[in-house]
Design a protein around this motif. Structure first.
Motif, PDB file in Angstrom:
ATOM      1  N   PHE A   2       1.088  -0.968   0.050  1.00  0.00           N
ATOM      2  CA  PHE A   2       0.384   0.068  -0.273  1.00  0.00           C
ATOM      3  C   PHE A   2       1.117   1.436  -0.075  1.00  0.00           C
ATOM      4  O   PHE A   2       0.131   2.102  -0.094  1.00  0.00           O
ATOM      5  N   LYS A   3       2.157   1.419   0.936  1.00  0.00           N
ATOM      6  CA  LYS A   3       2.733   2.406   0.875  1.00  0.00           C
ATOM      7  C   LYS A   3       3.026   3.004  -0.473  1.00  0.00           C
ATOM      8  O   LYS A   3       3.413   4.238  -0.975  1.00  0.00           O
ATOM      9  N   ILE A   4       3.766   1.406  -1.057  1.00  0.00           N
ATOM     10  CA  ILE A   4       4.559   1.980  -2.455  1.00  0.00           C
ATOM     11  C   ILE A   4       3.250   2.503  -3.410  1.00  0.00           C
ATOM     12  O   ILE A   4       3.528   3.697  -4.477  1.00  0.00           O
ATOM     13  N   TYR A   5       2.238   1.926  -3.456  1.00  0.00           N
ATOM     14  CA  TYR A   5       1.099   2.321  -4.261  1.00  0.00           C
ATOM     15  C   TYR A   5       0.764   4.123  -4.174  1.00  0.00           C
ATOM     16  O   TYR A   5       0.363   4.852  -5.277  1.00  0.00           O
ATOM     17  N   LEU A   6       0.665   4.715  -3.081  1.00  0.00           N
ATOM     18  CA  LEU A   6       0.292   5.577  -2.436  1.00  0.00           C
ATOM     19  C   LEU A   6       1.658   6.672  -2.350  1.00  0.00           C
ATOM     20  O   LEU A   6       1.347   8.128  -2.899  1.00  0.00           O
ATOM     21  N   LYS A   7       2.707   6.161  -2.653  1.00  0.00           N
ATOM     22  CA  LYS A   7       4.141   7.418  -3.034  1.00  0.00           C
ATOM     23  C   LYS A   7       4.025   7.146  -4.091  1.00  0.00           C
ATOM     24  O   LYS A   7       4.221   8.175  -5.100  1.00  0.00           O
ATOM     25  N   LEU A   8       3.909   6.583  -5.774  1.00  0.00           N
ATOM     26  CA  LEU A   8       2.858   6.817  -6.705  1.00  0.00           C
ATOM     27  C   LEU A   8       2.287   7.213  -7.033  1.00  0.00           C
ATOM     28  O   LEU A   8       2.268   7.801  -7.436  1.00  0.00           O
ATOM     29  N   GLY A 237       9.216   2.364  -6.916  1.00  0.00           N
ATOM     30  CA  GLY A 237       8.244   1.661  -7.577  1.00  0.00           C
ATOM     31  C   GLY A 237       8.151   1.040  -8.290  1.00  0.00           C
ATOM     32  O   GLY A 237       7.782  -0.374  -8.694  1.00  0.00           O
ATOM     33  N   ILE A 238       9.057   1.938  -9.544  1.00  0.00           N
ATOM     34  CA  ILE A 238       9.367   0.639 -10.414  1.00  0.00           C
ATOM     35  C   ILE A 238      10.389  -0.704  -9.763  1.00  0.00           C
ATOM     36  O   ILE A 238      10.109  -2.151 -10.281  1.00  0.00           O
ATOM     37  N   LYS A 239      11.209  -0.268  -9.042  1.00  0.00           N
ATOM     38  CA  LYS A 239      11.889  -1.962  -8.569  1.00  0.00           C
ATOM     39  C   LYS A 239      10.852  -2.700  -7.362  1.00  0.00           C
ATOM     40  O   LYS A 239      11.179  -3.998  -7.517  1.00  0.00           O
ATOM     41  N   ALA A 240       9.770  -1.610  -6.375  1.00  0.00           N
ATOM     42  CA  ALA A 240       9.165  -3.290  -5.944  1.00  0.00           C
ATOM     43  C   ALA A 240       7.614  -3.689  -7.269  1.00  0.00           C
ATOM     44  O   ALA A 240       7.267  -4.774  -6.422  1.00  0.00           O
ATOM     45  N   ILE A 241       7.211  -3.036  -7.517  1.00  0.00           N
ATOM     46  CA  ILE A 241       6.328  -3.419  -8.690  1.00  0.00           C
ATOM     47  C   ILE A 241       6.441  -3.292 -10.063  1.00  0.00           C
ATOM     48  O   ILE A 241       5.588  -4.305 -10.935  1.00  0.00           O
ATOM     49  N   GLY A 242       7.354  -3.195 -10.456  1.00  0.00           N
ATOM     50  CA  GLY A 242       7.609  -3.871 -12.564  1.00  0.00           C
ATOM     51  C   GLY A 242       7.002  -1.821 -12.612  1.00  0.00           C
ATOM     52  O   GLY A 242       6.927  -1.169 -12.411  1.00  0.00           O
ATOM     53  N   PRO A 243       8.336  -1.928 -13.945  1.00  0.00           N
ATOM     54  CA  PRO A 243       8.193  -0.719 -14.889  1.00  0.00           C
ATOM     55  C   PRO A 243       6.652  -0.942 -15.883  1.00  0.00           C
ATOM     56  O   PRO A 243       6.643   0.573 -15.308  1.00  0.00           O
TER      57      PRO A 243
END
Length: 297
Positions: A2-8, A237-243
């Motif tokens: 969730f934190k990654i999506y929020l940052k994106l 975000g790229i590192k966590a969920i891909g480009p």
């Protein structure tokens, strides 16, 4: 996650805010001066960050000097001159939608230079985005472009698009062995140094003591939130969920720009702007599915 999506999502919000900040600075500070100050702030923060992460400022090989110089001259120098000159003449929302064509032009260039296949879905996406951009640029009357042509503000913003396409193609063609953080840090430093020359002739050193708190707030926003934080969070975000999945969040940039411009600047959300937004974002989504998205702000 969730934190990654929020940052994106916040990254897209910050990049949308750069159009509003640039519009707020128009008339208060000259275009080259604001571009120079933005990337001076960004370069200083990035250099300190790179030093902290890498433990030093990494040396670059001789063959990498010219590519880094070209990245700074295209993605920073020319892009930002066109960006701030364009925002002196047209609204933030319109500018954001034109710049949203970046992935479309990069896709076309990738097909030309790297022989990447254009699927029927991508071709439809390109046509939709171009149609949407024509509606936005012509204010709902595309036929008028045949007689009246493009306005100067739109021409400047299209210059942003071409600058970012060149930046992306150069990076893909000739830059290797350099991390994204190092490449953006050094290209930001090169761009800031190059921007000093036109900024000096605009009187940036003479007017520096005269700049108000509003000017400095927007400059720091552009440098820190629009450049440094946006870049770092995007690549997290790229590192966590891909480009591919991270890149889809870029479609929120013109949306956030239109919303912020409506509430902060009072820019009207006209029917042609909304229709164009749907077509551009839908077309970019179709064209960009399955591909990494380039950063643009």
């Amino acid at each position: 996650m969730f934190k990654i999506y929020l940052k994106l999502l916040l990254t897209a919000f910050f990049w949308g805010g750069t159009f509003v900040a640039g519009r707020m600075l128009s008339g208060r500070i000259s275009p080259c001066s604001v571009a120079f100050l933005r990337f001076t702030v960004a370069a200083i923060v990035l250099l300190l960050l790179t030093w902290r992460i890498e433990g030093r400022l990494p040396m670059v090989e001789r063959r990498q000097i010219l590519p880094l110089f070209l990245l700074g001259m295209t993605g920073v120098f020319s892009y930002n001159i066109f960006f701030f000159k364009g925002l002196e003449l047209i609204s933030a929302g319109r500018a954001a939608l034109i710049i949203a064509l970046n992935p479309i032009f990069i896709t076309i260039c990738a097909a030309m230079f790297f022989r990447e296949r254009l699927s029927p879905l991508k071709v439809i996406g390109i046509l939709l985005s171009v149609a949407g951009a024509m509606i936005v640029v012509s204010r709902g009357n595309p036929a008028a472009l045949l007689t009246a042509g493009l306005g100067l503000g739109e021409v400047y913003i299209l210059g942003c698009v071409l600058s970012w396409v060149a930046f992306s193609i150069i990076g893909k063609m000739i830059l290797s062995g350099v991390t994204p953080l190092v490449s953006v840090t050094y290209s930001a430093a090169v761009g800031a140094a190059a921007l000093f020359v036109p900024a000096y002739f605009e009187g940036v050193t003479r007017h520096l003591p005269e700049y108000t708190a509003v000017v400095w707030f927007n400059v720091i926003y552009l440098g820190v939130f629009g450049t440094v934080i946006g870049f770092i969070w995007y690549y997290e975000g790229i590192k966590a969920i891909g480009p591919t999945r991270a890149g889809l969040f870029i479609n929120f940039v013109p949306v956030s720009a239109i919303i912020l411009a409506f509430f902060i600047l009072g820019e009207p959300a006209t029917l042609s702007l909304l229709v164009g937004a749907v077509l551009v974002i839908g077309g970019v989504y179709m064209t960009h599915a399955g591909r990494p998205a380039p950063v643009s702000s």
